[in-house]
Design an enzyme around this catalytic site. Structure first.
Site, PDB file in Angstrom:
ATOM      1  N   THR A  43      17.240  29.837  56.586  1.00  0.00           N
ATOM      2  CA  THR A  43      18.467  29.326  55.967  1.00  0.00           C
ATOM      3  C   THR A  43      18.432  27.802  55.918  1.00  0.00           C
ATOM      4  O   THR A  43      18.698  27.188  54.881  1.00  0.00           O
ATOM      5  CB  THR A  43      19.699  29.796  56.756  1.00  0.00           C
ATOM      6  OG1 THR A  43      19.686  31.219  56.846  1.00  0.00           O
ATOM      7  CG2 THR A  43      20.987  29.349  56.082  1.00  0.00           C
ATOM      8  N   TYR A 104      25.700  37.955  48.705  1.00  0.00           N
ATOM      9  CA  TYR A 104      26.385  37.905  47.404  1.00  0.00           C
ATOM     10  C   TYR A 104      27.244  39.144  47.179  1.00  0.00           C
ATOM     11  O   TYR A 104      28.458  39.043  47.057  1.00  0.00           O
ATOM     12  CB  TYR A 104      25.403  37.710  46.236  1.00  0.00           C
ATOM     13  CG  TYR A 104      26.116  37.504  44.915  1.00  0.00           C
ATOM     14  CD1 TYR A 104      26.803  36.320  44.666  1.00  0.00           C
ATOM     15  CD2 TYR A 104      26.130  38.491  43.937  1.00  0.00           C
ATOM     16  CE1 TYR A 104      27.482  36.127  43.469  1.00  0.00           C
ATOM     17  CE2 TYR A 104      26.800  38.314  42.743  1.00  0.00           C
ATOM     18  CZ  TYR A 104      27.483  37.138  42.514  1.00  0.00           C
ATOM     19  OH  TYR A 104      28.155  36.955  41.341  1.00  0.00           O
ATOM     20  N   TYR A 130      18.314  39.584  60.975  1.00  0.00           N
ATOM     21  CA  TYR A 130      19.077  38.337  61.044  1.00  0.00           C
ATOM     22  C   TYR A 130      20.528  38.607  60.668  1.00  0.00           C
ATOM     23  O   TYR A 130      20.823  39.005  59.546  1.00  0.00           O
ATOM     24  CB  TYR A 130      18.460  37.301  60.107  1.00  0.00           C
ATOM     25  CG  TYR A 130      19.076  35.925  60.178  1.00  0.00           C
ATOM     26  CD1 TYR A 130      19.933  35.549  61.218  1.00  0.00           C
ATOM     27  CD2 TYR A 130      18.784  34.975  59.214  1.00  0.00           C
ATOM     28  CE1 TYR A 130      20.478  34.286  61.277  1.00  0.00           C
ATOM     29  CE2 TYR A 130      19.326  33.700  59.261  1.00  0.00           C
ATOM     30  CZ  TYR A 130      20.173  33.362  60.292  1.00  0.00           C
ATOM     31  OH  TYR A 130      20.719  32.106  60.347  1.00  0.00           O
ATOM     32  N   LYS A 158      18.160  38.058  65.421  1.00  0.00           N
ATOM     33  CA  LYS A 158      18.655  36.687  65.501  1.00  0.00           C
ATOM     34  C   LYS A 158      20.122  36.734  65.117  1.00  0.00           C
ATOM     35  O   LYS A 158      20.466  37.178  64.021  1.00  0.00           O
ATOM     36  CB  LYS A 158      17.902  35.760  64.548  1.00  0.00           C
ATOM     37  CG  LYS A 158      18.495  34.343  64.508  1.00  0.00           C
ATOM     38  CD  LYS A 158      17.877  33.474  63.429  1.00  0.00           C
ATOM     39  CE  LYS A 158      18.583  32.112  63.380  1.00  0.00           C
ATOM     40  NZ  LYS A 158      18.082  31.243  62.298  1.00  0.00           N
TER      41      LYS A 158
END
Length: 294
Positions: A43, A104, A130, A158
């Site tokens: 990210t 999204y 994640y 994570k």
């Protein structure tokens, strides 16, 4: 897999092409400091602004440079593209992949489950799920538990989630699967994660202040909790850069520039790096590092 893993920024030139010279300098710097792993296409690395070919090229170059543990982010809104990127990461010899939940479009739990299951069934490479609900569909602990118990190559998570309850519930999965790894994605949660029984952190501030993270890790391992708590307060102060900047990447790149790193103040469009006012605020925040011994 444990310790301090760095989700790399992706350095760009003024023409928005990837600056591979700066990338190599940065990876060498971090490995010399002693971090336990490098993670590209994160990210913080602006992966959503890279096309598929660029993501593969970045993964390949990072693998060439990195001598230690190496992770590649393969998340996408398309499950089929995730599979393609994951197979590529496997082919180039990555040690693991990090897959964010699709973003999204809002997904049902069964769709999130199908996404991770399809990828796990089609690659052998170790997978870290994640969870970052601020940017993608939330991943319930029950889904993470289910896929980690069903698929041996889903080895950890994570969690960039501002909830100690969520973190504790993830760590409880380790009771059912002893080798399951739990990493925080939040710098300010690093010590808490370790104290609760987690395995480390994949944290953006380690791009420019890995010494702090490593000192916390080493103090914790030595059971010098007083020192670890003191350093954790410093890390919490540094983490305020996220509050003053418009994005993770802007905050971290400006902090790197403030510390003299050889990268340019460039984000990929549509993102724009913050200006002088934010830069000065970040420089002020980083003064808390001045009294920390390297």
């Amino acid at each position: 897999m444990e310790g301090v893993i760095v989700p790399l920024v992706t350095p760009f030139r003024e023409d928005y092409s990837i600056d591979f010279e700066a990338l190599e300098w940065h990876i060498r710097f971090l490995e010399e400091k002693g971090v336990h792993g490098i993670f590209v296409n994160s990210t913080t690395g602006e992966f959503t602004s890279l096309n598929t070919d660029e993501r593969k090229m970045l993964a390949e170059k990072g693998r060439e440079i990195t001598s230690g543990m190496y992770l590649v982010g393969t998340g996408s809104t398309s499950t089929l593209e995730v599979i393609e990127l994951s197979r590529h990461a496997e082919d180039i010899g990555a040690d693991g992949i990090v897959i964010v939940a699709p973003y999204y479009c809002k997904l049902k739990d069964e769709e999130i489950l199908k996404h991770f299951s399809m990828v796990a069934e089609r690659v052998d490479i170790p997978i870290i799920v994640y969870a970052i609900p601020s940017c993608a569909n939330p991943v319930p602990v029950d889904i993470i538990r289910k896929v980690s118990l069903e698929y041996s190559n889903i080895i950890g998570v994570k969690a960039s989630v501002d909830s100690l309850t969520y973190l504790q519930e993830l760590i409880e999965v380790k009771e059912e699967r002893k080798d399951f790894r739990v990493f925080t994605g939040l710098d300010q949660y690093f010590l808490s994660t370790l104290l609760l029984g987690g395995d480390g952190g994949i944290m953006a501030c380690a791009n420019f202040a890995p010494e702090i993270h490593l000192q916390i890790w080493n103090s914790f391992k030595r059971r010098n909790f007083e020192e670890a708590i003191k350093l954790s307060r410093v890390l919490g102060e540094i983490s305020r850069i996220y509050n003053v900047a418009s994005s993770f990447a802007s905050a971290v790149k400006l902090a790197m520039i403030a510390k003299g790193f050889p990268i340019k103040p460039v984000l990929r469009p549509p993102h724009v790096i913050d200006g002088e006012e934010v830069f000065n605020e970040i420089k002020g925040i980083l003064r808390s590092l001045e009294n920390v011994k390297p």
